[in-house]
Write a protein that holds these residues in place. Structure first.
Motif, PDB file in Angstrom:
ATOM      1  N   ILE A 262       0.831  -1.210   0.000  1.00 17.19           N
ATOM      2  CA  ILE A 262       0.000   0.000   0.000  1.00 17.19           C
ATOM      3  C   ILE A 262       0.863   1.257   0.000  1.00 17.19           C
ATOM      4  O   ILE A 262       0.557   2.251  -0.660  1.00 17.19           O
ATOM      5  CB  ILE A 262      -0.958  -0.030   1.210  1.00 17.19           C
ATOM      6  CG1 ILE A 262      -2.025  -1.117   1.012  1.00 17.19           C
ATOM      7  CG2 ILE A 262      -1.605   1.324   1.439  1.00 17.19           C
ATOM      8  CD1 ILE A 262      -2.925  -1.324   2.216  1.00 17.19           C
ATOM      9  N   GLU A 263       1.973   1.219   0.737  1.00 19.02           N
ATOM     10  CA  GLU A 263       2.852   2.400   0.805  1.00 19.02           C
ATOM     11  C   GLU A 263       3.434   2.759  -0.550  1.00 19.02           C
ATOM     12  O   GLU A 263       3.785   3.915  -0.784  1.00 19.02           O
ATOM     13  CB  GLU A 263       3.980   2.137   1.804  1.00 19.02           C
ATOM     14  CG  GLU A 263       3.507   2.031   3.253  1.00 19.02           C
ATOM     15  CD  GLU A 263       4.632   1.666   4.195  1.00 19.02           C
ATOM     16  OE1 GLU A 263       5.766   1.446   3.692  1.00 19.02           O
ATOM     17  OE2 GLU A 263       4.394   1.577   5.418  1.00 19.02           O
ATOM     18  N   ARG A 264       3.519   1.806  -1.461  1.00 20.69           N
ATOM     19  CA  ARG A 264       4.095   2.083  -2.773  1.00 20.69           C
ATOM     20  C   ARG A 264       3.045   2.461  -3.803  1.00 20.69           C
ATOM     21  O   ARG A 264       3.385   2.722  -4.954  1.00 20.69           O
ATOM     22  CB  ARG A 264       4.858   0.854  -3.286  1.00 20.69           C
ATOM     23  CG  ARG A 264       6.027   0.450  -2.426  1.00 20.69           C
ATOM     24  CD  ARG A 264       6.966  -0.479  -3.187  1.00 20.69           C
ATOM     25  NE  ARG A 264       6.301  -1.683  -3.670  1.00 20.69           N
ATOM     26  CZ  ARG A 264       6.211  -2.818  -2.980  1.00 20.69           C
ATOM     27  NH1 ARG A 264       6.722  -2.889  -1.764  1.00 20.69           N
ATOM     28  NH2 ARG A 264       5.614  -3.870  -3.496  1.00 20.69           N
ATOM     29  N   THR A 265       1.763   2.470  -3.433  1.00 16.72           N
ATOM     30  CA  THR A 265       0.731   2.741  -4.423  1.00 16.72           C
ATOM     31  C   THR A 265       0.679   4.214  -4.822  1.00 16.72           C
ATOM     32  O   THR A 265       0.362   4.541  -5.957  1.00 16.72           O
ATOM     33  CB  THR A 265      -0.643   2.319  -3.886  1.00 16.72           C
ATOM     34  OG1 THR A 265      -0.903   3.032  -2.674  1.00 16.72           O
ATOM     35  CG2 THR A 265      -0.677   0.826  -3.631  1.00 16.72           C
ATOM     36  N   GLY A 266       0.947   5.098  -3.886  1.00 24.39           N
ATOM     37  CA  GLY A 266       0.887   6.525  -4.210  1.00 24.39           C
ATOM     38  C   GLY A 266      -0.499   7.115  -4.102  1.00 24.39           C
ATOM     39  O   GLY A 266      -0.718   8.256  -4.525  1.00 24.39           O
ATOM     40  N   PHE A 267      -1.462   6.384  -3.563  1.00 23.76           N
ATOM     41  CA  PHE A 267      -2.802   6.936  -3.354  1.00 23.76           C
ATOM     42  C   PHE A 267      -3.313   6.414  -2.018  1.00 23.76           C
ATOM     43  O   PHE A 267      -2.828   5.395  -1.509  1.00 23.76           O
ATOM     44  CB  PHE A 267      -3.758   6.568  -4.500  1.00 23.76           C
ATOM     45  CG  PHE A 267      -3.926   5.096  -4.724  1.00 23.76           C
ATOM     46  CD1 PHE A 267      -4.803   4.333  -3.962  1.00 23.76           C
ATOM     47  CD2 PHE A 267      -3.205   4.456  -5.712  1.00 23.76           C
ATOM     48  CE1 PHE A 267      -4.958   2.988  -4.169  1.00 23.76           C
ATOM     49  CE2 PHE A 267      -3.355   3.106  -5.933  1.00 23.76           C
ATOM     50  CZ  PHE A 267      -4.230   2.360  -5.162  1.00 23.76           C
ATOM     51  N   PRO A 268      -4.311   7.077  -1.435  1.00 26.37           N
ATOM     52  CA  PRO A 268      -4.807   6.656  -0.117  1.00 26.37           C
ATOM     53  C   PRO A 268      -5.533   5.320  -0.193  1.00 26.37           C
ATOM     54  O   PRO A 268      -6.352   5.089  -1.080  1.00 26.37           O
ATOM     55  CB  PRO A 268      -5.762   7.777   0.284  1.00 26.37           C
ATOM     56  CG  PRO A 268      -6.165   8.434  -0.995  1.00 26.37           C
ATOM     57  CD  PRO A 268      -4.978   8.333  -1.907  1.00 26.37           C
TER      58      PRO A 268
END
Length: 410
Positions: A262-268
């Motif tokens: 999730i931290e690498r997705t770039g969106f909330p």
């Protein structure tokens, strides 16, 4: 095939022993001189020399020598050596010869004993001669047959063992090949997901001129994280694929790594976990991770700034993954062939799980159930309102505030 040294030495020893027996008078005295018995003795010893090279000829020589020796006496040495000629002929000769010789020697022993008994008019002589004939003829034949059967059985067992070892090696090679194929597919999935995220985030930066320095830096950091992570995973996987020999296992991704993903997705992303997290089978762990990764890629392509909501539900016999996201009205402009939905469905189906993806309320939902034991997967337990499974490439029903084509989801 030349006579072996062992056979030549055995023949020489037999000839010497025969001469000793002749010198000791171990023959029937019918008026023939002892020197005449040397000829059948030499013939039968020649059969010993040829016992492996020409077993049938050795058997014939033994028969001829026995007839000549019986006419002269007979002598003990020649009779004993003839038993080896019979034994070698049956053991090393053609297989049908054993059955033929068994009949010949058995009938011969009975006939010889009967004729001798009738000639002498003494049943005791019949018994003694019959037993002696059986010892000379039947016993070597049966012994050779048994030894040959055991030898053939040993050869067959060795061949079977070699075959099983060969099949095991083929199975091992097939397993290695299948593992490498799976790893190559994993390599494709990893690179595709990381580069999709990089392309989407960089396109967003180019399309929006109103981004402040903090937002720009955050997007660039996410791009860098995806590129570094993608290169690291690619380097690790290629290193595994280049290895030869023993079976290898790729670095395993787990559902427990979802926070890092999730931290690498770039969106909330709003993450919820139900149940008690536990160790899952490797295939289930990896499939769940890849399905979430592909779902996040689709959210990047077609979602909104509100991001997504993720639910990971650990149940006694399965793990359920749900990704809910809003869908933007404008097309992403990024290429997509619908392969993402196909890949997610295939991963779930191969594990005996269930997969559905389609419109849900005002957005899009991906829902997967993966069994964690050998039992059948349970049914979907929260049927959504106005929800249907969308097949890749199939048109999506119209919604009040969203326009979406399934083929654009990956």
């Amino acid at each position: 095939m030349t006579p072996t040294r062992q056979d030549v030495a055995l023949a020489a020893a037999a000839f010497a022993a025969g001469l000793v027996l002749l010198a000791g008078g171990a023959y029937t005295h019918r008026g023939a001189v002892a020197a005449l018995f040397v000829l059948p003795l030499a013939v039968t010893c020649l059969g010993v020399v040829l016992r492996r090279r020409a077993p049938v000829l050795a058997l014939v020589l033994g028969g001829v020598a026995l007839i000549g020796d019986v006419l002269l006496g007979p002598s003990l040495g020649t009779v004993l050596i003839v038993t080896d000629n019979i034994y070698a002929g049956v053991l090393y000769g053609p297989r049908p010869l054993g059955r033929i010789m068994l009949w010949i020697t058995s009938v011969g022993a009975v006939v010889l004993g009967a004729l001798t008994g009738l000639a002498i008019q003494d049943w005791r002589v019949l018994t003694v001669v019959g037993i002696q004939a059986a010892l000379v003829g039947v016993v070597p034949v049966t012994t050779a047959i048994v030894v040959r059967q055991h030898r053939d059985q040993a050869v067959a067992e060795r061949a079977r063992a070699d075959q099983m070892a060969h099949l095991a090696e083929l199975d091992r090679q097939a397993a290695v090949s299948a593992e490498r194929t799976r790893m190559a597919r994993e390599l494709h999935d990893m690179i595709a997901n990381h580069f999709s995220a990089i392309a989407i985030q960089s396109s967003a930066m180019l399309a929006r001129a109103d981004l402040d320095a903090a937002a720009t830096r955050k997007i660039v950091e996410s791009i860098r994280e995806n590129s570094v992570q993608g290169m690291a995973e690619m380097r690790t996987m290629i290193g595994f694929l280049r290895q030869d020999g023993e079976e290898i296992e790729a670095r395993r991704h787990r559902l427990s790594d979802v926070k890092a993903l999730i931290e690498r997705t770039g969106f909330p992303v709003e993450l919820s976990v139900r149940g008690t997290p536990r160790d899952l089978p490797a295939a289930v762990d990896l499939a769940g991770y890849r399905i979430l990764q592909e779902s996040f890629t689709n959210v990047l392509k077609h979602g909104t700034d509100r991001g997504a909501r993720v639910l990971v539900d650990y149940r006694p016999d399965l793990v359920s993954l749900t990704v809910l996201s809003d869908v933007g009205d404008r097309p992403s402009g990024l290429p997509g062939a619908g392969a993402g939905l196909v890949g997610m469905r295939e991963r779930a189906t191969l594990l005996g799980g269930r997969f559905e993806a389609g419109p849900y309320e005002s957005g899009w939902r991906v829902r997967v159930e993966l069994p964690t034991d050998s039992g059948e997967p349970s049914g979907l337990s929260w049927p959504p309102a106005r929800t249907r499974t969308a097949e890749p490439g199939e048109g999506t029903p119209s919604k009040p505030s969203n326009s979406l084509r399934d083929g654009e989801l990956s």
